[in-house]
Design an enzyme around this catalytic site. Structure first.
Site, PDB file in Angstrom:
ATOM      1  N   ARG A  80      40.261  -7.790 -22.948  1.00 53.62           N
ATOM      2  CA  ARG A  80      40.614  -8.471 -24.208  1.00 53.62           C
ATOM      3  C   ARG A  80      40.724  -7.437 -25.321  1.00 53.62           C
ATOM      4  O   ARG A  80      41.623  -7.462 -26.142  1.00 53.62           O
ATOM      5  CB  ARG A  80      39.572  -9.547 -24.563  1.00 53.62           C
ATOM      6  CG  ARG A  80      39.746 -10.086 -25.981  1.00 53.62           C
ATOM      7  CD  ARG A  80      39.092 -11.434 -26.251  1.00 53.62           C
ATOM      8  NE  ARG A  80      37.852 -11.653 -25.569  1.00 53.62           N
ATOM      9  CZ  ARG A  80      36.669 -11.072 -25.887  1.00 53.62           C
ATOM     10  NH1 ARG A  80      36.606 -10.227 -26.902  1.00 53.62           N
ATOM     11  NH2 ARG A  80      35.593 -11.330 -25.186  1.00 53.62           N
ATOM     12  N   TYR A 120      60.917 -21.139 -38.769  1.00 49.76           N
ATOM     13  CA  TYR A 120      60.793 -21.713 -37.421  1.00 49.76           C
ATOM     14  C   TYR A 120      59.850 -22.926 -37.467  1.00 49.76           C
ATOM     15  O   TYR A 120      58.787 -22.874 -38.099  1.00 49.76           O
ATOM     16  CB  TYR A 120      60.255 -20.628 -36.481  1.00 49.76           C
ATOM     17  CG  TYR A 120      59.978 -21.113 -35.083  1.00 49.76           C
ATOM     18  CD1 TYR A 120      61.012 -21.414 -34.219  1.00 49.76           C
ATOM     19  CD2 TYR A 120      58.669 -21.273 -34.634  1.00 49.76           C
ATOM     20  CE1 TYR A 120      60.759 -21.868 -32.935  1.00 49.76           C
ATOM     21  CE2 TYR A 120      58.407 -21.722 -33.350  1.00 49.76           C
ATOM     22  CZ  TYR A 120      59.454 -22.019 -32.502  1.00 49.76           C
ATOM     23  OH  TYR A 120      59.188 -22.468 -31.235  1.00 49.76           O
ATOM     24  N   LYS A 173      61.993 -14.297 -26.923  1.00 50.05           N
ATOM     25  CA  LYS A 173      63.433 -14.404 -27.147  1.00 50.05           C
ATOM     26  C   LYS A 173      64.128 -13.114 -26.698  1.00 50.05           C
ATOM     27  O   LYS A 173      64.058 -12.780 -25.534  1.00 50.05           O
ATOM     28  CB  LYS A 173      63.682 -14.743 -28.613  1.00 50.05           C
ATOM     29  CG  LYS A 173      62.726 -15.827 -29.179  1.00 50.05           C
ATOM     30  CD  LYS A 173      62.901 -17.192 -28.546  1.00 50.05           C
ATOM     31  CE  LYS A 173      61.770 -18.169 -28.858  1.00 50.05           C
ATOM     32  NZ  LYS A 173      61.508 -18.408 -30.266  1.00 50.05           N
TER      33      LYS A 173
HETATM   34  C1  LIG Z   1      60.373 -18.995 -30.969  1.00 50.51           C
HETATM   35  C2  LIG Z   1      60.049 -18.490 -32.308  1.00 50.51           C
HETATM   36  C3  LIG Z   1      58.735 -18.369 -32.750  1.00 50.51           C
HETATM   37  C4  LIG Z   1      57.561 -18.805 -31.885  1.00 50.51           C
HETATM   38  O1  LIG Z   1      57.425 -17.997 -30.758  1.00 50.51           O
HETATM   39  P1  LIG Z   1      56.825 -18.495 -29.344  1.00 50.51           P
HETATM   40  O2  LIG Z   1      56.931 -17.274 -28.497  1.00 50.51           O
HETATM   41  O3  LIG Z   1      57.653 -19.641 -28.879  1.00 50.51           O
HETATM   42  O4  LIG Z   1      55.413 -18.910 -29.604  1.00 50.51           O
HETATM   43  C5  LIG Z   1      58.505 -17.835 -33.994  1.00 50.51           C
HETATM   44  N1  LIG Z   1      59.523 -17.460 -34.794  1.00 50.51           N
HETATM   45  C6  LIG Z   1      60.808 -17.575 -34.414  1.00 50.51           C
HETATM   46  C7  LIG Z   1      61.886 -17.138 -35.333  1.00 50.51           C
HETATM   47  C8  LIG Z   1      61.112 -18.086 -33.168  1.00 50.51           C
HETATM   48  O5  LIG Z   1      62.398 -18.218 -32.803  1.00 50.51           O
END
Ligand SMILES: *Cc1c(COP(=O)(O)O)cnc(C)c1O
Length: 377
Positions: free
Chosen positions: A46, A98, A195
């Site tokens: 951790r 978001y 992403k």
């Molecule tokens: C998807 C997303 C998040 C959240 O991320 P996760 O990996 O789904 O927890 C935050 N900010 C933006 C711009 C995103 O597209």
């Protein structure tokens, strides 16, 4: 090092012990100590893990920051950054942030006394007016999701510094390949690495980079205390994904330019949101602070019925939340990613029922255009 070289040679590469060219997956929780408190850099996973550390060093290099941190999701990263603040503190935030970020601020962190105000951060006067005596930070997302609004990072961070506030930038859409907020004055940059950074729809992760030793110490304390870390296997997948970030972003961009051209000539498309369009209100700023415009496009086709028809007819665009992967994705933000934002607020922002968001993937642009053409007719 130039950007594509850095993706491959940045951070910690390979394994000096065996000569392996990729960082091993250290699937381990604890480490042998030679004597009490005497250990070789790692004591418990951790607190630190070699595979995660290699990824953290890599993202630090990619964002030109002081230190990097890997979390189990983008939301874990954002929540951990907010844990730098105390009950009674306040944060000014981008209004079409978001949906999950809006939710954690207004339904979770507010209960712990961390307050937030959402404003159009493309308007510096609105940012300044929202600053209160207990404000600690300005949190911006640029370009935003799903309207691709562009906030001037330098302008906001300058204003923030005047008021002794931190500037935090969610850099998920542009990635470090196109945009480095720390160079424009940001203190903290974060990513949903789920992403583009992972890029293959196979890992959920979040990354943070800070620009100073003091922030690094504070965030490491939170990361180790709250424990929202990324595991070694997923850290390895992200390192692997990042190696091709440059070539992927270049191709996403080329495909997107062709699709934007097609959409802007289509009679059913009422409005199109893409920072690369010279008619986009944020185009000048985007040109100044980014090296590319990304692969996200939103367009309005007027009604939920038309949007549903489009969604039911497309073949290559997968109906799914998320973005930034090799496969093209399509969604209606009002009923999916942004459903947690109340309807009247969504309408206020322009996130209508007919708004369609696409994440342009790496298929051949001709096929993608053909697909949209058939589905729109
Ligand atoms: C998807 C997303 C998040 C959240 O991320 P996760 O990996 O789904 O927890 C935050 N900010 C933006 C711009 C995103 O597209």
């Amino acid at each position: 090092m130039k950007p594509k070289t850095k993706l491959i040679h940045g951070g910690i590469t390979g394994d000096p012990q065996t000569g392996a060219v990729s960082v091993p997956i250290y699937q381990v929780s604890t480490y042998k100590q030679e004597a009490v408190g005497k250990f070789n850099g790692y004591e418990y996973s951790r607190t630190g893990n070699p595979t995660r550390h290699a990824l953290e060093e890599l993202i630090k290099d990619l964002e030109n920051g002081y230190a990097g941190f890997a979390f189990g999701s983008g939301m874990a990263a954002i929540t951990s950054v907010m844990m730098l603040f105390n009950s009674g503190d306040h944060v000014v935030m981008t209004d079409d942030v978001y949906g999950g970020t809006y939710r954690v601020m207004t339904k979770v962190l507010n209960r712990l006394g961390i307050d937030s105000t959402f404003v159009d951060t493309t308007d510096i006067t609105a940012v300044e007016q929202a600053i209160k005596p207990n404000t600690r930070a300005v949190f911006i997302e640029t370009p935003t999701n799903p309207l691709l609004k562009v906030t001037d990072i330098s302008k906001v961070s300058k204003k923030a510094k005047e008021h002794n506030l931190l500037t935090i930038v969610d850099n998920t859409f542009n990635t470090p390949y196109w945009q480095n907020p720390i160079e424009h004055g940001a203190d903290i940059v974060l990513h949903s690495a789920t992403k583009y950074l992972g890029g293959h729809s196979d890992v959920v992760a979040g990354l943070v980079v800070v620009n100073s030793q003091s922030l690094a110490e504070e965030l490491h304390f939170v990361q180790n205390s709250a424990g929202g870390i990324l595991g070694p296997q997923d850290s390895w997948l992200l390192i692997r994904g990042l190696k091709t970030l440059g070539v992927r972003m270049e191709e996403h961009e080329k495909n997107t330019a062709k699709i934007v051209q097609f959409l802007s000539e289509h009679p059913d498309v009422e409005k199109i949101y893409y920072p690369g369009l010279s008619t986009h209100p944020g185009n000048n700023i985007a040109v100044n602070q980014s090296r590319g415009f990304g692969g996200m496009v939103s367009f309005d086709i007027g009604s939920a019925e038309k949007a549903d028809e489009l969604l039911s007819k497309v073949k290559y665009f997968t109906l799914a939340e998320s973005l930034g992967a090799v496969e093209s994705l399509i969604s209606v933000p009002a009923r999916m990613t942004h459903a947690s934002i109340p309807k009247d607020r969504r309408d206020e922002l322009g996130i209508t029922e007919g708004l369609v968001r696409i994440s342009v993937g790496l298929e051949d642009a001709e096929d993608l255009i053909e697909d949209l053409k058939n589905a729109l007719s």
